[in-house]
Design a protein around this motif. Sequence first.
Motif, PDB file in Angstrom:
ATOM      1  N   UNK A 248       4.966  -4.497 -30.406  1.00 38.90           N
ATOM      2  CA  UNK A 248       5.292  -5.864 -30.804  1.00 38.90           C
ATOM      3  C   UNK A 248       4.291  -6.829 -30.179  1.00 38.90           C
ATOM      4  N   UNK A 249       4.025  -7.971 -30.836  1.00 38.94           N
ATOM      5  CA  UNK A 249       3.094  -8.946 -30.274  1.00 38.94           C
ATOM      6  C   UNK A 249       3.610  -9.504 -28.944  1.00 38.94           C
ATOM      7  N   UNK A 250       2.686  -9.733 -28.037  1.00 35.80           N
ATOM      8  CA  UNK A 250       2.994 -10.367 -26.747  1.00 35.80           C
ATOM      9  C   UNK A 250       4.115  -9.632 -26.002  1.00 35.80           C
ATOM     10  N   UNK A 251       4.081  -8.321 -26.033  1.00 32.98           N
ATOM     11  CA  UNK A 251       5.163  -7.579 -25.401  1.00 32.98           C
ATOM     12  C   UNK A 251       5.067  -7.666 -23.887  1.00 32.98           C
ATOM     13  N   UNK A 252       6.193  -7.481 -23.231  1.00 32.53           N
ATOM     14  CA  UNK A 252       6.268  -7.571 -21.774  1.00 32.53           C
ATOM     15  C   UNK A 252       6.502  -6.187 -21.189  1.00 32.53           C
ATOM     16  N   UNK A 253       5.800  -5.895 -20.109  1.00 28.53           N
ATOM     17  CA  UNK A 253       5.849  -4.561 -19.527  1.00 28.53           C
ATOM     18  C   UNK A 253       5.650  -4.652 -18.014  1.00 28.53           C
ATOM     19  N   UNK A 254       5.638  -3.514 -17.370  1.00 27.48           N
ATOM     20  CA  UNK A 254       5.351  -3.414 -15.935  1.00 27.48           C
ATOM     21  C   UNK A 254       4.363  -2.269 -15.742  1.00 27.48           C
ATOM     22  N   UNK A 255       3.776  -2.203 -14.561  1.00 25.75           N
ATOM     23  CA  UNK A 255       2.803  -1.141 -14.291  1.00 25.75           C
ATOM     24  C   UNK A 255       3.523   0.167 -13.993  1.00 25.75           C
ATOM     25  N   UNK A 256       4.456   0.134 -13.072  1.00 25.36           N
ATOM     26  CA  UNK A 256       5.175   1.361 -12.730  1.00 25.36           C
ATOM     27  C   UNK A 256       6.144   1.148 -11.590  1.00 25.36           C
ATOM     28  N   UNK A 257       5.645   0.764 -10.415  1.00 19.66           N
ATOM     29  CA  UNK A 257       6.492   0.708  -9.231  1.00 19.66           C
ATOM     30  C   UNK A 257       7.324  -0.573  -9.183  1.00 19.66           C
ATOM     31  N   UNK A 258       8.415  -0.494  -8.417  1.00 16.28           N
ATOM     32  CA  UNK A 258       9.338  -1.613  -8.218  1.00 16.28           C
ATOM     33  C   UNK A 258       9.822  -1.526  -6.773  1.00 16.28           C
ATOM     34  N   UNK A 259      10.217  -2.644  -6.152  1.00 11.87           N
ATOM     35  CA  UNK A 259      10.639  -2.577  -4.750  1.00 11.87           C
ATOM     36  C   UNK A 259      11.831  -1.640  -4.544  1.00 11.87           C
ATOM     37  N   UNK A 260      11.801  -0.936  -3.430  1.00  9.25           N
ATOM     38  CA  UNK A 260      12.974  -0.147  -3.037  1.00  9.25           C
ATOM     39  C   UNK A 260      14.087  -1.098  -2.595  1.00  9.25           C
ATOM     40  N   UNK A 261      15.342  -0.819  -2.934  1.00  5.24           N
ATOM     41  CA  UNK A 261      16.445  -1.530  -2.279  1.00  5.24           C
ATOM     42  C   UNK A 261      16.398  -1.265  -0.779  1.00  5.24           C
ATOM     43  N   UNK A 262      16.880  -2.210   0.001  1.00  6.11           N
ATOM     44  CA  UNK A 262      16.835  -2.053   1.453  1.00  6.11           C
ATOM     45  C   UNK A 262      17.527  -0.787   1.921  1.00  6.11           C
ATOM     46  N   UNK A 263      18.661  -0.454   1.294  1.00  7.11           N
ATOM     47  CA  UNK A 263      19.395   0.739   1.715  1.00  7.11           C
ATOM     48  C   UNK A 263      18.609   2.019   1.448  1.00  7.11           C
ATOM     49  N   UNK A 264      17.744   1.993   0.419  1.00  4.57           N
ATOM     50  CA  UNK A 264      16.948   3.189   0.136  1.00  4.57           C
ATOM     51  C   UNK A 264      15.864   3.380   1.193  1.00  4.57           C
ATOM     52  N   UNK A 265      15.288   2.292   1.664  1.00  8.60           N
ATOM     53  CA  UNK A 265      14.293   2.403   2.736  1.00  8.60           C
ATOM     54  C   UNK A 265      14.946   2.980   3.990  1.00  8.60           C
ATOM     55  N   UNK A 266      16.162   2.527   4.291  1.00 12.38           N
ATOM     56  CA  UNK A 266      16.879   3.070   5.447  1.00 12.38           C
ATOM     57  C   UNK A 266      17.142   4.560   5.253  1.00 12.38           C
ATOM     58  N   UNK A 267      17.601   4.928   4.065  1.00 18.48           N
ATOM     59  CA  UNK A 267      17.898   6.334   3.797  1.00 18.48           C
ATOM     60  C   UNK A 267      16.641   7.190   3.900  1.00 18.48           C
ATOM     61  N   UNK A 268      15.512   6.679   3.376  1.00 18.03           N
ATOM     62  CA  UNK A 268      14.264   7.438   3.413  1.00 18.03           C
ATOM     63  C   UNK A 268      13.813   7.713   4.845  1.00 18.03           C
ATOM     64  N   UNK A 269      14.168   6.818   5.754  1.00 17.92           N
ATOM     65  CA  UNK A 269      13.807   7.017   7.160  1.00 17.92           C
ATOM     66  C   UNK A 269      14.797   7.913   7.899  1.00 17.92           C
ATOM     67  N   UNK A 270      15.887   8.291   7.231  1.00 21.64           N
ATOM     68  CA  UNK A 270      16.923   9.094   7.878  1.00 21.64           C
ATOM     69  C   UNK A 270      17.397  10.217   6.955  1.00 21.64           C
ATOM     70  N   UNK A 271      16.439  10.877   6.309  1.00 18.46           N
ATOM     71  CA  UNK A 271      16.784  11.885   5.307  1.00 18.46           C
ATOM     72  C   UNK A 271      17.557  13.061   5.898  1.00 18.46           C
ATOM     73  N   UNK A 272      17.368  13.326   7.195  1.00 12.88           N
ATOM     74  CA  UNK A 272      18.044  14.466   7.799  1.00 12.88           C
ATOM     75  C   UNK A 272      19.551  14.274   7.886  1.00 12.88           C
TER      76      UNK A 272
END
Length: 344
Positions: free
Chosen positions: A4-28
């Motif tokens: 479609x003309x003038x379509x809107x998109x993104x590149x790929x990445x998006x910010x992690x939610x804060x809780x996901x950053x915490x979880x990623x640091x405590x995967x064990x």
Amino acid sequence: MKTIPLRTTVIGSYPFPGWLEFAAANLDQFGPDDLAELQEDAVIAALHDQTSAGLDVITDGEQTRLDFNLSFYGYIQGIELESAPPRRFGPPAHDQRGKHPIVEALSAPKGLGAVDEFKRLQKLARGSATLKASVPGPYTLSGRLLPGAIYADRWAITEALLPLVQAELVALVEAGCIEITVDEPSMSCYAHKEDPERFVEIFNRTVAPIVGKCHLSTHLCFGNYKARAVGPRQYAPMFPAFLGFSADEIHVEMASREFAELEILTQIAEAGKIAAVGIIDVKSYYIETPDDVASRVRRCLQHAPAEQLAFAPDCGLSQTARWAAKRKLANMVAGVEIVRSAIR
């Protein structure tokens, strides 16, 4: 694939939610079922923000990738992952991202993980937006791997990675993916000192099996780790050579560069491709208004027709706070719609 003309998109990445950053640091502390739920919930959050903004094309936000390259390295046999970067303190820069030695010939017997990501996205997505997958190209993917006895230089590492990336692209198409970005920002960062025609040849060999089977795009930017560029921010060294990319769409970073070299859009359109314009500055916390965006879209229309223009943030949004990313995306879509409504 008709767009479609003038379509809107993104590149790929998006910010992690804060809780996901915490979880990623405590995967064990999590079991495998906990982790699967975390991944799905994170993708749902990214989908919510993108669909609420009204984007025409959405991704999974790369929510299940630990890092743009490291997550892919985890699928590749032959890499010894170093835990410590060479510099940990002081202002952030690219030397705070470690490099990794290669200890045996590179292989990826289980693929690179992008197909599983896309299948998760298919399962969770709702609505009419197009689903897109983003995969780093082999030259960019080679950037944090060290040459040595097995591969003499970065070019040799790139050649070893090329069939691995190519196989992943083929598998994505077979999984039903109709839109793929092959992300090669490193080519933009080094085009001023390397042969741009060589980059084009590498890119085209990588994507050859999927040309014509999906909407294929590439993203040319100058680096965004902690909002820091890594190359001279000029497109002149790349063009006209990069017009030879076997891609339907070429994305260029414009907003953070005050729309310098905007005339490149004309070259991209005349080459029969869609010019995807980075119209939102992901390195700034100024929230562009819909009127700001509409004015920028009108400037772009002076260089390319609506059918050959798309709009996105300058780069992935992973380095931007989520509260700002949500507002920037919503205003981007609203601003584009102002112009789209006027030309219908």
